[in-house]
Write an enzyme that holds these catalytic residues in place. Structure first.
Site, PDB file in Angstrom:
ATOM      1  N   GLY A 269       1.015  -1.226  -0.070  1.00  0.00           N
ATOM      2  CA  GLY A 269       0.083   0.023  -0.068  1.00  0.00           C
ATOM      3  C   GLY A 269       0.859   1.377  -0.087  1.00  0.00           C
ATOM      4  N   SER A 270       0.212   2.327   0.600  1.00  0.00           N
ATOM      5  CA  SER A 270       0.975   3.594   0.481  1.00  0.00           C
ATOM      6  C   SER A 270       2.125   3.709   1.310  1.00  0.00           C
ATOM      7  CB  SER A 270      -0.112   4.883   0.933  1.00  0.00           C
ATOM      8  OG  SER A 270      -1.043   4.823  -0.326  1.00  0.00           O
ATOM      9  N   THR A 271       2.723   2.833   2.002  1.00  0.00           N
ATOM     10  CA  THR A 271       3.935   2.753   2.845  1.00  0.00           C
ATOM     11  C   THR A 271       5.076   2.977   1.702  1.00  0.00           C
ATOM     12  OG1 THR A 271       3.984   0.568   2.887  1.00  0.00           O
ATOM     13  CG2 THR A 271       3.271   1.569   4.832  1.00  0.00           C
TER      14      THR A 271
ATOM     15  N   GLU B 177      -5.917   2.383  -4.754  1.00  0.00           N
ATOM     16  CA  GLU B 177      -5.838   1.968  -3.393  1.00  0.00           C
ATOM     17  C   GLU B 177      -6.560   3.012  -2.427  1.00  0.00           C
ATOM     18  OE1 GLU B 177      -2.405   2.325  -0.112  1.00  0.00           O
ATOM     19  OE2 GLU B 177      -3.067   3.938  -1.133  1.00  0.00           O
TER      20      GLU B 177
ATOM     21  N   GLU C  72      -7.313   5.216   0.518  1.00  0.00           N
ATOM     22  CA  GLU C  72      -6.324   5.585   1.705  1.00  0.00           C
ATOM     23  C   GLU C  72      -7.022   6.745   2.536  1.00  0.00           C
ATOM     24  OE1 GLU C  72      -3.114   5.626   3.849  1.00  0.00           O
ATOM     25  OE2 GLU C  72      -2.703   4.878   2.117  1.00  0.00           O
TER      26      GLU C  72
END
Length: 740
Positions: free
Chosen positions: A323-325, A736, A738
Site C-alpha cells: 500500500g501507500s507505505t 488504493e 487511503e
C-alpha cells in the site's frame, strides 16, 4: 568278615578314581581359562564388564536465550517426569501398596492436574491396565510420553497430596519460557524427544530454537563404574567421568522492555478489533538491530496452543502488497534524482494508462493541487505523475537499491523475496503506490533505515552474539552491516520532513500518529487484499504505518500492520495507531531519549501578536509553516488564538482577529475544535452537525457575512468519509483507498 572289608575298600577306590577325574577336568579347565582368557570363543573380561560395568548419563543443559541486556527469554529449568509402577511385585506389604491399585481413580486425578491429560481418562486407564509388553514380558512401570514430562513442582506437589499408590516423580529438565507470549514466532520452542537408546534429547521445533538447535544443544557426559552382582559399587573400583558440555548461549538484539510494550499493545488491539492478523517490528536504524518483533494470532511456547495461526514468521516469510507505505520510496527516488517539484501542480482524481484507470481514494480528486499536497493527501495520481518525471527504469533501479525484490539477509531462515512487477506500464504505475508488487515487512524496515540514517541502509539482524556457556568466550559476534547508500543524505532529510508533514498538515493522512512529546515522520498504508483467484477482495484492507522518530535524529523505526480489523465506525489507521503510538512513545522514553534534548525542527514558536499588523504577522506565520486565519478585514490584531507564547507543530492554525467585516473561509477538513474557536471568536450563528472534520458548509467560502443568517456546517468522521469513497468506487479500476 574278610569278604565284606574287601568290598568296602574297592568302593572307596572307585570313589577316589571318580572324584580324582573330576578334579583333573576342573584343573585343566582352570588352566585353559587362565591361559586363554576365553570361553566358548568369548572373552571373560568383556562379559564381566558387560554384566558388572555400569554407565550413567550426565545430561547437558541446553543453552539459554537472552535479550541484549542479559534478560532470560528461554532456559532449561528443573521439572519432573512422572512414572507409574504397574507391577504387583513392587508391593511387599499389602497395607502399603507401591503399585497402581485403582486405575480409574488414578486417571481421574492425573487428568485433573495435568493439562495435556485433560479429557483423556480412558487413555490413561488403558495404559495403566496394560501390564505386559508386546513380547509378552511383564511390565514393571509405564510412562506417559510428553504429557508426563515437564511437570512443574507445583503440579507435582498437588498430585503427591492425593497419595496415589504407584505414581512416582523423577527430576528432569524442561525448556522454560518465563515471559509467556513473547516474540513467540521468532523464538519458537523446543521439546523433549525420546531416542532409540532410551535417552531423552531436547530438540528445537520452530523459530530460533530450531534454526540454532546445533549451537544450543550441548553434549551429554557420562560416569562409568563397576558394581557387584547386587549392583552395589565395588570398593576401590575406578570411576571414569566424562563431563557434559552445556549448549552455547545466544544473546539477541531484542530489548525485553520494548518487546513487552509491543506485546501489550498488540494484545489490546487484537481484543478490541479482532483482526485476521497483525504484524509489528521495532528496529534501531543506526545498526539494523531488531528490538522487537511480534504478530497475531500467536501462541504461548509453554502450551503451544493457538487458533487459526500460521506457524511461520510473517515478518520474514510472508509477502504483502504494502500500500501507500511504498510512496515513501517513490518520493525518495524523485527527490534524489532532482525531479521533485513540491509546488508544481498536477490534476488529481484519476490517471489513465492505455485502457486502465487508477484513481485516488477521493475518486473525484481535489482538482489541481501541488505535489506536496498530493503526497500529504496520499494521492495515487501524484505518484503516477512523479513516475513520468523520474522515468520507469530509473524508478525500478531505485527500488532495487532499496533492496526490494531481494532478501535482506537477516539471520533467520525461510526469508521471502517478494516481487517487483515492472513488465507492463500499469504495473510500474501501481508499484509507485504499493499495489501489485509484493514486499516483506522486514524489507520495508531495511529500506526505511536509509531514510532514517541519512542515506545509509543497514541490514536487519536478530542475533547479537553467541557465547560459550562454560567459558564466557564469544564464539560469534554480529557487527552492523551497511547494505549501501541508495540515496544521498540530503535526500533522506527532505523525505523525513515531508513524511512529518503527513501528520501535521491539514491534508495529512497520518494525524492519528502524532505523539505529544516526540515528532514522528511516517506514511500510512491502506492496501487492497488480493484474492487467490485474481483481483481484490471487496472492502477488505491491510492497514499499516511505517514511521520513525524523532524526526531530526531518528532512534527507532516502527512498522505496524493490521489486516481486516472489525472497525467501530473508525478509520483503519486507528487500530494501527493504537499499537504504534504507545510502543514508539514508551520505547523512546525507555531508551532515555529526552524530549527536551530533541531539536524541534517542525515546531514553531509563536508570540503575542496583539497590536501588530495582521498582514505582516500572516506572512511571518505562513513562512514558518503555520496556517494563519484572519478573522475580520485586516489591520491591527486585537485578539489571537492560541493566546500564550508556545511552540506549535507546523500546520497548526493561528487565529488573528481584527476589526471589520468577516469573510467566511473554506472550512473543508477543519476539525471541530478549530471550528468552535472560529465560532467563538466571530460570534456568528453557526449550526454544527456531526463529528470529525468538516465535509460541507451552507455558505460558500469567500462570502462576506453581512447578516445573522445561520451557517450550517456538517462534519463527518474519517470512517464515514472513507466508506462513502469506497462505495462510490467503480468496479474494474485499479486503486488504493487511503484515508486520512
Amino acid at each position: 568278615m574278610k569278604k565284606k572289608r574287601f568290598r568296602f575298600q574297592w568302593g572307596a577306590f572307585l570313589l577316589l578314581i571318580f572324584y580324582g577325574g573330576l578334579f583333573f577336568l576342573l584343573f585343566t579347565r582352570m588352566v585353559t581359562l587362565q591361559a586363554t582368557g576365553e570361553v566358548e570363543g568369548q572373552e571373560l573380561a568383556a562379559r564381566a564388564a558387560a554384566k558388572y560395568g555400569k554407565e550413567s548419563v550426565i545430561t547437558a543443559n541446553r543453552g539459554k536465550i537472552y535479550d541484549q541486556n542479559g534478560q532470560v527469554i528461554a532456559e532449561d529449568t528443573l521439572s519432573y517426569r512422572m512414572i507409574a509402577i504397574v507391577s504387583e511385585k513392587a508391593t511387599t506389604d499389602p497395607k502399603n501398596p507401591r503399585h497402581v491399585v485403582d486405575s480409574e481413580k488414578t486417571a481421574k486425578v492425573l487428568a485433573k492436574y495435568i493439562p495435556a491429560m485433560k479429557d483423556k481418562e480412558d487413555e490413561i486407564v488403558k495404559k495403566l491396565n496394560n501390564r505386559y509388553r508386546s513380547d509378552g514380558e511383564p511390565l514393571y512401570q509405564v510412562e506417559f510420553g510428553s504429557a508426563g514430562r515437564g511437570i512443574s513442582h507445583e503440579v507435582m506437589s498437588k498430585i503427591k497430596e492425593e497419595k496415589l499408590p504407584g505414581i512416582l516423580f523423577v527430576s528432569d529438565l524442561k525448556r522454560y519460557y518465563p515471559n509467556g507470549v513473547f516474540a513467540s514466532h521468532l523464538i519458537g520452542y523446543a521439546l523433549k524427544k525420546d531416542n532409540e537408546d532410551g535417552t531423552v534429547t531436547t530438540k528445537g521445533e520452530m523459530g530460533l530454537e530450531y534454526t540454532y538447535d546445533k549451537e544450543l544443544t550441548g553434549v551429554n557426559g557420562k560416569v562409568e563404574y563397576e558394581t557387584d552382582a547386587f549392583r552395589y559399587l565395588l570398593p576401590n573400583s575406578e570411576k571414569m567421568i566424562t563431563p557434559a558440555k552445556n549448549g552455547d548461549d545466544i544473546y539477541l538484539t531484542l530489548d525485553k522492555t520494548i518487546q513487552s510494550f509491543l506485546e501489550e499493545a498488540m494484545t489490546k488491539v487484537e481484543q478490541e478489533y479482532n483482526p485476521e492478523s497483525m504484524t509489528a517490528v521495532v528496529a534501531d536504524p543506526k545498526t539494523g538491530k531488531i528490538l522487537a518483533m511480534s504478530q497475531r494470532p500467536t501462541f504461548n511456547p509453554e502450551t503451544r496452543e493457538s487458533q487459526n495461526m500460521k506457524w511461520l514468521n510473517e515478518v520474514i516469510e510472508e509477502t504483502i502488497e504494502p500500500g501507500s507505505t511504498m510512496k515513501t520510496f517513490t518520493l525518495a527516488s524523485a527527490i534524489d534524482t532532482g525531479k521533485w517539484t513540491p509546488n508544481d501542480l498536477f490534476k488529481s482524481g484519476s490517471y489513465t494508462v492505455f485502457d486502465r484507470t487508477i484513481r485516488d481514494h477521493n475518486r473525484y480528486g481535489w482538482g489541481y493541487i501541488t505535489y506536496l499536497q498530493g503526497f500529504q493527501r496520499s494521492a495515487n495520481t501524484a505518484m503516477a505523475h512523479l513516475l513520468t518525471k523520474i522515468g520507469d527504469d530509473v524508478f525500478i533501479d531505485y527500488l532495487d537499491r532499496f533492496g526490494f525484490g531481494h532478501k535482506t539477509g537477516i539471520d533467520l531462515p525461510n526469508e521471502a523475496t517478494g516481487t517487483i512487477l515492472s513488465k507492463y506500464p500499469i504495473q510500474r504505475v501501481t508499484t509507485t503506490y504499493g499495489q501489485g508488487s509484493t514486499v516483506t515487512p522486514i524489507q520495508l524496515i531495511q529500506a526505511m533505515t536509509a531514510i532514517a540514517n541519512d542515506g545509509k541502509m543497514m541490514q536487519p539482524y536478530v542475533i547479537d552474539r553467541i557465547v560459550d556457556s562454560s567459558t564466557g568466550k564469544i564464539i560469534q559476534n554480529h557487527e552492523p552491516v551497511e547494505k549501501g547508500q541508495p540515496i544521498k543524505a540530503d535526500t533522506a532529510k527532505q523525505v523525513r520532513e515531508i513524511l512529518a508533514s503527513t501528520l501535521t498538515s491539514e491534508y495529512g493522512t497520518a494525524k492519528d500518529f502524532i505523539l505529544e512529546d516526540y515528532e514522528v515522520a511516517g506514511k500510512t498504508g491502506t492496501a487492497q487484499i488480493p484474492k487467490a483467484s485474481g483481483g481484490y477482495l471487496s472492502n477488505q484492507y491491510l492497514y499499516s504505518f511505517l514511521g520513525l522518530a524523532p524526526v531530526d535524529d531518528p532512534q527507532l523505526i516502527v512498522y505496524v500492520s493490521v489486516k481486516k480489523p472489525k472497525l467501530n465506525n473508525e478509520l483503519g489507521s486507528v487500530p494501527v495507531s493504537k499499537v504504534f503510538n504507545p510502543v514508539m512513545l514508551n520505547s523512546l522514553k525507555h531508551l532515555n531519549i529526552n524530549p527536551d534534548d530533541v531539536q524541534h525542527v517542525n515546531k514553531v514558536s509563536i508570540q503575542d501578536y496583539t497590536g501588530q499588523s495582521s498582514e505582516a504577522v500572516e506572512v511571518e506565520l505562513a513562512n514558518d509553516g503555520l496556517q494563519p486565519i484572519v478573522v475580520g478585514s485586516g489591520g491591527k490584531i486585537i485578539e489571537q488564538y492560541p493566546t500564550n507564547t508556545q511552540k506549535l507543530v507546523k500546520g497548526s492554525f493561528v487565529f488573528l482577529k481584527t476589526e471589520g467585516e468577516i469573510t467566511l473561509p473554506d472550512f473543508t477538513n477543519w476539525s471541530l475544535r478549530n471550528l468552535l474557536v472560529f465560532k467563538s471568536m466571530t460570534g456568528l450563528e453557526m449550526e454544527i452537525f456531526g463529528e470529525g472534520f468538516v465535509a460541507s458548509q451552507s455558505v460558500s467560502a469567500g462570502t462576506v457575512i453581512t447578516d445573522s443568517s445561520p451557517i450550517v456546517v456538517k462534519l463527518k468522521t474519517p470512517a464515514e468519509s472513507f466508506v462513502q469513497d469506497v462505495e462510490s468506487a467503480s468496479e474494474g479500476e485499479v486503486e488504493e483507498v487511503e484515508g486520512e
